[in-house]
Design a protein around this motif. Sequence first.
Motif, PDB file in Angstrom:
ATOM      1  N   ILE A 274      11.440 -21.289  14.944  1.00  0.00           N
ATOM      2  CA  ILE A 274      10.229 -21.309  15.788  1.00  0.00           C
ATOM      3  C   ILE A 274       9.307 -20.124  15.432  1.00  0.00           C
ATOM      4  N   TYR A 275       9.783 -19.286  14.539  1.00  0.00           N
ATOM      5  CA  TYR A 275       8.989 -18.106  14.170  1.00  0.00           C
ATOM      6  C   TYR A 275       8.435 -18.204  12.754  1.00  0.00           C
ATOM      7  N   HIS A 276       7.883 -19.307  12.422  1.00  0.00           N
ATOM      8  CA  HIS A 276       7.175 -19.546  11.170  1.00  0.00           C
ATOM      9  C   HIS A 276       8.113 -19.562   9.951  1.00  0.00           C
ATOM     10  N   ARG A 277       8.618 -18.419   9.590  1.00  0.00           N
ATOM     11  CA  ARG A 277       9.611 -18.329   8.515  1.00  0.00           C
ATOM     12  C   ARG A 277      10.637 -17.286   8.956  1.00  0.00           C
ATOM     13  N   ALA A 278      11.873 -17.441   8.456  1.00  0.00           N
ATOM     14  CA  ALA A 278      12.883 -16.446   8.858  1.00  0.00           C
ATOM     15  C   ALA A 278      13.909 -16.233   7.760  1.00  0.00           C
ATOM     16  N   LEU A 279      14.394 -14.995   7.716  1.00  0.00           N
ATOM     17  CA  LEU A 279      15.490 -14.665   6.803  1.00  0.00           C
ATOM     18  C   LEU A 279      16.675 -14.266   7.671  1.00  0.00           C
ATOM     19  N   LEU A 280      17.700 -15.114   7.688  1.00  0.00           N
ATOM     20  CA  LEU A 280      18.890 -14.810   8.500  1.00  0.00           C
ATOM     21  C   LEU A 280      19.740 -13.783   7.757  1.00  0.00           C
ATOM     22  N   ILE A 281      20.215 -12.778   8.462  1.00  0.00           N
ATOM     23  CA  ILE A 281      21.066 -11.786   7.797  1.00  0.00           C
ATOM     24  C   ILE A 281      22.501 -11.885   8.339  1.00  0.00           C
ATOM     25  N   ASP A 282      23.418 -11.198   7.659  1.00  0.00           N
ATOM     26  CA  ASP A 282      24.836 -11.393   7.982  1.00  0.00           C
ATOM     27  C   ASP A 282      25.332 -10.442   9.079  1.00  0.00           C
ATOM     28  N   TYR A 283      24.542 -10.320  10.145  1.00  0.00           N
ATOM     29  CA  TYR A 283      25.071  -9.610  11.311  1.00  0.00           C
ATOM     30  C   TYR A 283      25.916 -10.609  12.100  1.00  0.00           C
ATOM     31  N   PRO A 284      27.078 -10.291  12.546  1.00  0.00           N
ATOM     32  CA  PRO A 284      27.808  -9.039  12.390  1.00  0.00           C
ATOM     33  C   PRO A 284      28.565  -8.991  11.055  1.00  0.00           C
ATOM     34  N   ASN A 285      28.475  -7.851  10.415  1.00  0.00           N
ATOM     35  CA  ASN A 285      29.241  -7.699   9.165  1.00  0.00           C
ATOM     36  C   ASN A 285      30.590  -7.052   9.488  1.00  0.00           C
ATOM     37  N   GLU A 286      31.280  -6.723   8.461  1.00  0.00           N
ATOM     38  CA  GLU A 286      32.630  -6.155   8.625  1.00  0.00           C
ATOM     39  C   GLU A 286      32.625  -4.914   9.532  1.00  0.00           C
ATOM     40  N   GLU A 287      31.680  -3.995   9.225  1.00  0.00           N
ATOM     41  CA  GLU A 287      31.587  -2.733   9.951  1.00  0.00           C
ATOM     42  C   GLU A 287      31.244  -2.980  11.440  1.00  0.00           C
ATOM     43  N   ASP A 288      30.336  -3.959  11.673  1.00  0.00           N
ATOM     44  CA  ASP A 288      29.950  -4.286  13.058  1.00  0.00           C
ATOM     45  C   ASP A 288      31.164  -4.788  13.840  1.00  0.00           C
ATOM     46  N   ARG A 289      31.956  -5.619  13.192  1.00  0.00           N
ATOM     47  CA  ARG A 289      33.135  -6.189  13.867  1.00  0.00           C
ATOM     48  C   ARG A 289      34.152  -5.088  14.194  1.00  0.00           C
ATOM     49  N   ARG A 290      34.279  -4.155  13.246  1.00  0.00           N
ATOM     50  CA  ARG A 290      35.236  -3.070  13.460  1.00  0.00           C
ATOM     51  C   ARG A 290      34.797  -2.219  14.671  1.00  0.00           C
ATOM     52  N   GLN A 291      33.499  -1.889  14.689  1.00  0.00           N
ATOM     53  CA  GLN A 291      32.990  -1.055  15.789  1.00  0.00           C
ATOM     54  C   GLN A 291      33.066  -1.791  17.139  1.00  0.00           C
ATOM     55  N   PHE A 292      32.806  -3.095  17.072  1.00  0.00           N
ATOM     56  CA  PHE A 292      32.851  -3.900  18.305  1.00  0.00           C
ATOM     57  C   PHE A 292      34.278  -3.909  18.861  1.00  0.00           C
ATOM     58  N   ALA A 293      35.225  -4.097  17.978  1.00  0.00           N
ATOM     59  CA  ALA A 293      36.630  -4.125  18.412  1.00  0.00           C
ATOM     60  C   ALA A 293      37.049  -2.770  18.977  1.00  0.00           C
ATOM     61  N   GLN A 294      36.601  -1.721  18.301  1.00  0.00           N
ATOM     62  CA  GLN A 294      36.930  -0.366  18.770  1.00  0.00           C
ATOM     63  C   GLN A 294      36.313  -0.107  20.156  1.00  0.00           C
ATOM     64  N   GLY A 295      35.056  -0.558  20.294  1.00  0.00           N
ATOM     65  CA  GLY A 295      34.360  -0.386  21.589  1.00  0.00           C
ATOM     66  C   GLY A 295      35.097  -1.094  22.710  1.00  0.00           C
ATOM     67  N   LYS A 296      35.630  -2.251  22.403  1.00  0.00           N
ATOM     68  CA  LYS A 296      36.395  -3.000  23.419  1.00  0.00           C
ATOM     69  C   LYS A 296      37.686  -2.283  23.755  1.00  0.00           C
ATOM     70  N   ARG A 297      38.279  -1.734  22.697  1.00  0.00           N
ATOM     71  CA  ARG A 297      39.551  -1.019  22.914  1.00  0.00           C
ATOM     72  C   ARG A 297      39.348   0.210  23.793  1.00  0.00           C
ATOM     73  N   ASN A 298      38.293   0.972  23.498  1.00  0.00           N
ATOM     74  CA  ASN A 298      38.111   2.201  24.285  1.00  0.00           C
ATOM     75  C   ASN A 298      37.267   1.990  25.550  1.00  0.00           C
ATOM     76  N   GLY A 299      36.915   0.748  25.824  1.00  0.00           N
ATOM     77  CA  GLY A 299      36.265   0.423  27.096  1.00  0.00           C
ATOM     78  C   GLY A 299      34.763   0.651  27.133  1.00  0.00           C
ATOM     79  N   THR A 300      34.166   1.039  26.008  1.00  0.00           N
ATOM     80  CA  THR A 300      32.704   1.229  26.025  1.00  0.00           C
ATOM     81  C   THR A 300      31.964  -0.110  25.933  1.00  0.00           C
ATOM     82  N   ILE A 301      32.691  -1.127  25.524  1.00  0.00           N
ATOM     83  CA  ILE A 301      32.131  -2.487  25.515  1.00  0.00           C
ATOM     84  C   ILE A 301      32.985  -3.338  26.452  1.00  0.00           C
TER      85      ILE A 301
END
Lengths: 370, 198
Positions: A274-301
């Motif tokens: 819906i935004y004319h043209r778009a370039l999809l990127i690979d979020y979440p990548n490996e590093e994002d997943r690692r940080q997300f999991a860590q955040g869940k473990r330590n309760g910040t997420i």
Amino acid sequence: MRPVTRLALYLAPVAILVAGVLLLGEKPPADLFEQSRKRLEAARAARAGDYAPSQFATAQEAWETALQSWREENRRIAAFRSFDTVAIRLAEAEGAAEAALDRARHVADSLRSATETQAAAARDLRGPLEQAASFFPVDFVDRRALLDAHTSLSLAESALEREDLWKAAASAARSLATYDSLTRIARERILPLVTSSSDWRARRDRLVRGRSGYAIVVDKAERELTLYENGKVVATHTVELGRRWIGDKRMEGDRATPEGLYRVTRKLGRGQTIYHRALLIDYPNEEDRRQFAQGKRNGTIPAGARIGGNIEIHGGGGRDADWTDGCVALPDRTMEAIFNRVPVGTPVLIAGSLTGKYPLVDPESDGTDR
Amino acid sequence: MIRNFSKMALVVAVALSIGACAKPPVEALDAARAALDAAQAAEADRYVNDLYLAAADSFSLAQTEIETQNAKSAFTRNYDRAAALLAFVSETAATAQTQVAERKEAVRVANETLFTDVDAAIVSANDLMKKAPRGKDGAAALAQIRSDLDLVGPALEEARAAQAAGDFIRARDVAQSALDRVNGLIGELNTAIEAAGR
């Protein structure tokens, strides 16, 4: 000699004696009263009642006591009057009035000076904080406290103008304390972003130097997208980001634009976005997943949170505000030009800040090198 | 001779009684003190300090003048100056009180206008919020403005509370600060609307 004359001659010494007892006596201390009264007047004019209340009350009390003593002496026969006590009280009154005057002047000067200094310091902090409040997302600066500080500063300026110095000083102090606290809190949040800018520059340099083909670098703080081709800048464009753009994306719905190195995984042409043209990127990548999991473990997420996805560089921008849910938006024509050039697989570095230039911090003094 | 002596005694008695008529102006003194206290209670020392100081100093002067006369012989006492000073004190204190009331009323009335201006500015800002780009368009900027605008209402309430408590100067300062804030937001909204229209 006529009897009346004789009587007068007999009575004359008695009359003189009586008159002497009645009229002659110690001279009343009117001059001393006038002197101490003028001191009290000067102290009152210097608002000693406000700025040196105890000294002024002592002076007034001594003066009243002296007046009362004089009143009592006046009730005696002139020859038996003594103004020693009155003189002592007047000397006390004058001394206390002098002290009250000095103290009042000193206190008023100190209050005026403190107010002017603090108000000036508050005004110095106000501009950068206002700038920060509009630069950063809405909840970055406590706007209620900011408004309170503005109001206190206005109150201080107004009270200073009408010489209500206690109020002026209190309001200026409150305003400065609030601005100072807000600045400190904001700086604590900003400084890591500033200091990480040298890392971002290193990552950018590693990405683009000697590279063949295209690379996209987004500087979030500068709202700038730079397109590189074979290691050289070929275009720079203004972008719009997620509403809470500051810092890395941590989970779905936080409306932050992610930071890190990504790749274009898919190109969405006409009719696919819906935004004319778009370039999809690979979020979440490996590093994002690692940080997300860590955040869940330590309760910040929160445990039930999801990591999110569908982060794109897309059109629909040019709105002069950060409005996306985490994507990078450009005006349609600009987006189309980039879309037409870059292939799938193009690396996209999204950096917090390459320059370290943020409101409220001076990168020069914060040890970052450009 | 006895008749002549009686005449002399009569003259002396009349002179004495005339001299004894010069009494300290006690009532005027009490009235002046009351007027001065009333002026201070009305905050004359804050609103019309010059008048208050003149009255307070003249009162002290009148007190010393009374005792200066009291120290004299009953035949030579003259309280005219003290009476004149006390009259000045009462009159000046009353004037000060009136002027305080007038100034307070002027600030109070001006504050009411100021409150109306703030209300009207809030309405204008809210109208502009409706005209400003909605939804995702400029949402972050609008959220900031909305947040600031929401804070102006409590500030105006604070000003009204100060007005109700008789602290008109604080009410004026707080309301003026609120008005400045809303006008700033209106400026931002107009800029945003103009930008969106481009």
